[in-house]
Design an enzyme around this catalytic site. Structure first.
Site, PDB file in Angstrom:
ATOM      1  N   GLY A   1       2.140 -23.322 -18.846  1.00  0.00           N
ATOM      2  CA  GLY A   1       1.100 -23.001 -17.688  1.00  0.00           C
ATOM      3  C   GLY A   1       0.086 -24.149 -17.286  1.00  0.00           C
TER       4      GLY A   1
ATOM      5  N   ASP B   1       3.185 -19.948 -26.210  1.00  0.00           N
ATOM      6  CA  ASP B   1       4.474 -19.405 -26.996  1.00  0.00           C
ATOM      7  C   ASP B   1       4.343 -18.009 -27.178  1.00  0.00           C
ATOM      8  OD1 ASP B   1       5.276 -21.962 -26.814  1.00  0.00           O
ATOM      9  OD2 ASP B   1       5.721 -22.085 -28.897  1.00  0.00           O
TER      10      ASP B   1
ATOM     11  N   ASP C   1      10.485 -29.679 -22.443  1.00  0.00           N
ATOM     12  CA  ASP C   1       9.186 -29.047 -23.306  1.00  0.00           C
ATOM     13  C   ASP C   1       8.146 -30.276 -23.304  1.00  0.00           C
ATOM     14  OD1 ASP C   1       7.268 -27.762 -24.530  1.00  0.00           O
ATOM     15  OD2 ASP C   1       9.059 -27.072 -26.167  1.00  0.00           O
TER      16      ASP C   1
ATOM     17  N   GLU D   1       5.770 -26.020 -19.954  1.00  0.00           N
ATOM     18  CA  GLU D   1       4.511 -26.757 -19.988  1.00  0.00           C
ATOM     19  C   GLU D   1       3.237 -25.723 -20.449  1.00  0.00           C
ATOM     20  OE1 GLU D   1       4.109 -24.869 -17.794  1.00  0.00           O
ATOM     21  OE2 GLU D   1       6.059 -25.310 -16.810  1.00  0.00           O
TER      22      GLU D   1
END
Ligand code: GLA
Length: 511
Positions: free
Chosen positions: A313, A334, A274, A311
């Site tokens: 997008g 999210d 992440d 990431e």
């Protein structure tokens, strides 16, 4: 986008108290808020997280930024009357709905209430400080780009469970074991939900040699992996290429190879990686090299580990994800457990269809099915859309206590079969009339899966015409939710679709 873990979630009564406190005369003092304000909290697993609010006050106008462990966001529309303040934060996940902040000033202390779109209100205290939260560590030079070979995994979109959507920081060894027990016995494992993925908040400190250790919620990660493997399932874990994860825990920055080795030694089968605080060191155009580094490190372990990029997008990961050895990449911010979030992201995936293929998937984020914020019609639309999009099916609810209705949605074999179709084609929107949309996905048996979606706030008739599917003549229409077939239908098919609902079909030409 990351939500703050440091602050407590509060319900309406406490919120009311805090807001009413704003009217107490003792809270008054025409302070200049310019400066830094620190919120620091240590949670039971031993991790300490910090949030720094940096205010610049000019008259009643407030500007500045908030520094989270995962990055910085700029304050806009800020104002103060000397007793209270309010401002907006534009979040990267949603450029339409800012996070709203407000609070009261009590001398050198702020009572802050934040409301992030789709989340409960959060309250915390921030104290005046000279703490700068430190500069991020020096930039480590990135390797030259080269293709990382495909690891041979995720021939169909990964299926399983992830801890974040329901448990956030409350995930623990015990929770994971109980989820594994439930999935092994309730049919989920046998339906293909085999990855049990621990998200953020498992990380402890590094030992003297720099090896990452799990925190006190996870006493023995290898034993946990053995347990999950013993149930016939696989274990996933989470980290960030930055120094800190989005929750403010230890990231893999400068320890990529070491961490990949540790994961392999523990018996980890899946890594969600992440971006978070990597954004304090690297720029968007560095994403590919940063992710390649962990792609190489995972391959060097020799253990098959599914590689999932997170990431939000940024920098079109669908264009380079396969070249860094990734099996899937997030295409959105999210998800939250609200129709508006689903509506906003799920139906925005049309252009990404060409990038999905066996081994390489677009990831519009994990499932919210069963978390309670949507109706069962909305959850059926969620599940159907994800199946059409060939999205990973990572349940995000509490599997131990789910209702029969939730179980039926997650386990519908005809819907799961569409998601897992081996050809791996992602659906496209084939027609749209206002809020009524038809999406279709070609399947490996030559037939098509078709979703009739109603995004409007009233029940509506939605129609698919055979000509829009490139078909003519009569078709048998299989309803994948009612499990009934209507034989020999001419020209097209219409159904009443509930508010925010779906009618999910498989169209089979009559020979
Ligand atoms: C980010 C990710 C989420 C979750 C949290 C954990 O927000 O996008 O899916 O992993 O971090 O902190």
């Amino acid at each position: 986008m990351p939500r703050s873990l440091t602050a407590k979630l509060i319900g309406p009564p406490l919120l009311w108290f805090l807001l009413s406190a704003a009217t107490f005369p003792s809270a008054t003092s025409a302070a200049d808020l310019t400066g830094r304000w620190l919120n620091e909290e240590t949670v039971p697993d031993g991790n300490t997280t910090q949030i720094v609010i940096v205010f610049q006050q000019t008259g009643s106008h407030l500007g500045g930024k908030i520094i989270f462990s995962w990055g910085e966001l700029r304050i806009s529309n800020g104002s103060t009357d000397g007793k209270t303040f309010k401002f907006d934060l534009m979040t990267p996940a949603d450029d339409k709905n800012p996070a709203k902040y407000e609070g009261t000033i009590q001398g050198d202390e702020l009572q802050v209430i934040s409301h992030w779109p789709g989340n409960n209100n959060t309250a915390y205290t921030a104290k005046r400080t000279s703490n700068t939260m430190g500069d991020p560590p020096a930039r480590i030079a990135l390797p030259a780009l080269h293709p990382v070979p495909y690891n041979g995994l995720a021939a169909t979109p990964p299926m399983g469970w992830n801890s974040w959507n329901h448990f956030e920081g409350r995930v623990s060894d015990a929770v994971v074991r109980e989820i594994a027990d439930a999935m092994a016995s309730n049919g989920m494992r046998d339906a293909g939900y085999i990855y049990i993925n621990i998200d953020d908040t498992w990380e402890g400190k590094r030992d003297a040699a720099g090896n990452i250790q799990s925190n006190n919620k996870f006493p023995d990660m290898k034993a946990l992996a053995d347990y999950v493997h013993g149930k016939g399932m696989k274990l996933g874990i989470y980290s960030s290429p930055g120094p800190k994860t989005c929750g403010g825990y230890e990231g893999s920055y400068g320890h990529e190879q070491q961490d990949a080795k540790t994961y392999a030694q523990w018996g980890i089968d899946y890594l969600k990686y992440d971006w978070c605080s990597a954004g304090r060191i690297y720029r968007n155009e560095d994403l590919r090299a940063v992710y390649q580094k962990m792609g190489d490190a995972l391959q060097a372990t020799g253990r098959p580990i599914v590689y999932s990029l997170c990431e939000y997008g940024m920098d079109d990961p669908w264009k380079w994800g396969p070249s860094v050895g990734a099996n899937l990449w997030r295409t959105t911010g999210d998800i939250t457990d609200h129709w508006s979030a689903l509506d906003y992201t799920g139906f925005a995936q049309n252009d990404l269809a060409p990038y999905a293929a066996p081994g390489h998937w677009n990831d519009p984020d994990m499932l919210e099915v069963g978390n309670g914020g949507m109706t069962d019609d909305e959850y059926r639309a969620h599940m159907s859309l994800w199946a059409l999009l060939a999205a990973p099916l990572l349940a995000g609810n509490d599997i131990r206590t789910m209702s029969a209705a939730t179980r039926e949605i997650l386990l519908n074999p005809e819907v799961v079969a569409v998601d897992q179709d081996p050809a791996g084609h992602q659906a496209k929107r084939i027609s749209k009339q206002g809020d009524l949309e038809v999406w279709a996905r070609p399947l490996s048996d030559g037939f098509q899966a078709v979703g009739l979606f109603n995004r409007s706030a009233a029940t509506a008739q939605v129609t698919v015409r055979w000509s829009d599917l490139g078909l003519s003549g009569t078709q048998d229409v299989r309803d994948l939710w009612t499990h009934k077939t209507t034989a020999s239908v001419r020209d097209g098919y219409s159904q009443l679709v509930p508010i925010h609902g779906v009618v999910f079909l498989k169209i089979v030409p009559v020979k």
